[in-house]
Write a protein that holds these residues in place. Structure first.
Motif, short mmCIF file in Angstrom:
data_model
loop_
_atom_site.label_atom_id
_atom_site.label_comp_id
_atom_site.label_asym_id
_atom_site.label_seq_id
_atom_site.Cartn_x
_atom_site.Cartn_y
_atom_site.Cartn_z
N GLN A 155 -19.67 -12.19 -18.55
CA GLN A 155 -18.32 -11.75 -18.21
C GLN A 155 -17.75 -12.70 -17.17
N SER A 156 -16.45 -12.87 -17.20
CA SER A 156 -15.81 -13.76 -16.24
C SER A 156 -16.12 -13.31 -14.82
N PRO A 157 -16.57 -14.21 -13.95
CA PRO A 157 -16.92 -13.80 -12.58
C PRO A 157 -15.71 -13.43 -11.73
N ARG A 158 -14.51 -13.88 -12.17
CA ARG A 158 -13.32 -13.53 -11.40
C ARG A 158 -12.15 -13.26 -12.33
N ASP A 159 -12.18 -12.09 -12.95
CA ASP A 159 -11.12 -11.64 -13.85
C ASP A 159 -10.53 -10.37 -13.25
#
Length: 287
Positions: free
Chosen positions: A100-104
């Motif tokens: 998963q995107s670490p900063r979404d």
């Protein structure tokens, strides 16, 4: 000092979270602060209800039921070697999984929340401090419109509170569109002609547990009071001003923006309410 982190009790200095935890990266989480007297939490059910309300407002499932929270909190209290405590609870949206995107900005999927608690010694105002009172400054309330959420992202409150610190005062009293909201780290009460007044709960303020107790005591002891919007003119013409919080309890503001409030000393209703509050606190702790 002992802490609790994600199912484990450990020394506070050993507690670690990922740098990608959304509480760290986004301030995406909520908190509670529970005063503890003689190792007994004060109004714990009310604090847990407010925590639930904050979690609901940010659409984060509560990781524990009330009974489980109570068990964890009581155990953490018991682990401390000091009796009067300020117990901090923080729940964040956790750390995104690999892939998963670490900063979404969007909520991560299937991620457990991060639950962190610690306690530090509770230091309340002394009778000598209450006899003198404190000064405060005013500022425009430039925060967001969801102030009823006890969110960990407190930068606006920090900057507002620092204005008071820079002026050697105890609090910043906030005004929005010409009306009183609250203090940067407290609720504010106004007294005029013997009537106690408080701003009504809304999305523009966080009603404290002490705020609730003060109004309950006013009702129980026949003190005239009103919960309604309060104008800046009424604030500045007050006979008495108080700030209330878990650590300040009931503290008279005797000077606002360098001008005396009323006679410039703690007023009779502040002294009476502080006495009622101390008696109520002792009664609760005995049960």
């Amino acid at each position: 000092m002992s802490a609790y982190l994600n199912g484990e009790f450990l020394p506070l200095a050993e507690a670690r979270i990922s740098v990608l935890d959304r509480g760290f990266v986004f301030g995406d989480g909520v908190y509670e602060l529970v005063p503890v007297y003689s190792k007994k939490p004060f109004r714990l059910d009310e604090h847990l209800r407010r925590l639930q309300g904050s979690l609901d407002n940010i659409r984060l499932a509560n990781p524990h039921g009330v009974a489980e929270w109570r068990e964890l909190i009581l155990r953490l209290i018991d682990l401390q070697d000091f009796a009067d405590q300020s117990l901090y609870i923080q729940v964040t949206r956790g750390t995104p999984d690999e892939g998963q995107s670490p900063r979404d900005h969007a909520f991560p999927k299937g991620v457990p929340p991060t639950v962190f608690m610690f306690a530090q010694p509770l230091v309340t105002a002394t009778p000598e401090q209450k006899a003198v009172g404190v000064c405060a400054v005013t500022a425009a309330d430039n925060r967001w419109l969801r102030c009823n959420i006890k969110a960990i992202s407190l930068l606006a409150n920090i900057l507002l509170r620092q204005q008071a610190v820079d002026a050697d005062c105890a609090e910043t009293v906030m005004l929005r569109d010409g009306f009183l909201t609250e203090g940067a780290a407290s609720n504010i009460f106004v007294v005029k002609d013997g009537v106690l007044m408080a701003p009504p709960p809304s999305n523009l303020m966080l009603t404290g547990i002490t705020y609730d107790v003060v109004l309950e005591l006013a009702s129980a002891h026949g003190i005239p009071h009103e919960v309604r919007v309060i104008s800046e003119a009424e604030l500045r013409a007050a006979d008495e001003l108080w700030m209330t919080s878990s650590t300040k309890e009931v503290m008279a503001i005797v000077k606002l923006d360098a001008a005396p409030v009323g006679a410039g000393v703690p007023g009779p209703l502040a002294q009476r309410m502080d006495g009622l509050y101390q008696a109520f606190k002792q009664q609760v702790m005995r049960t």
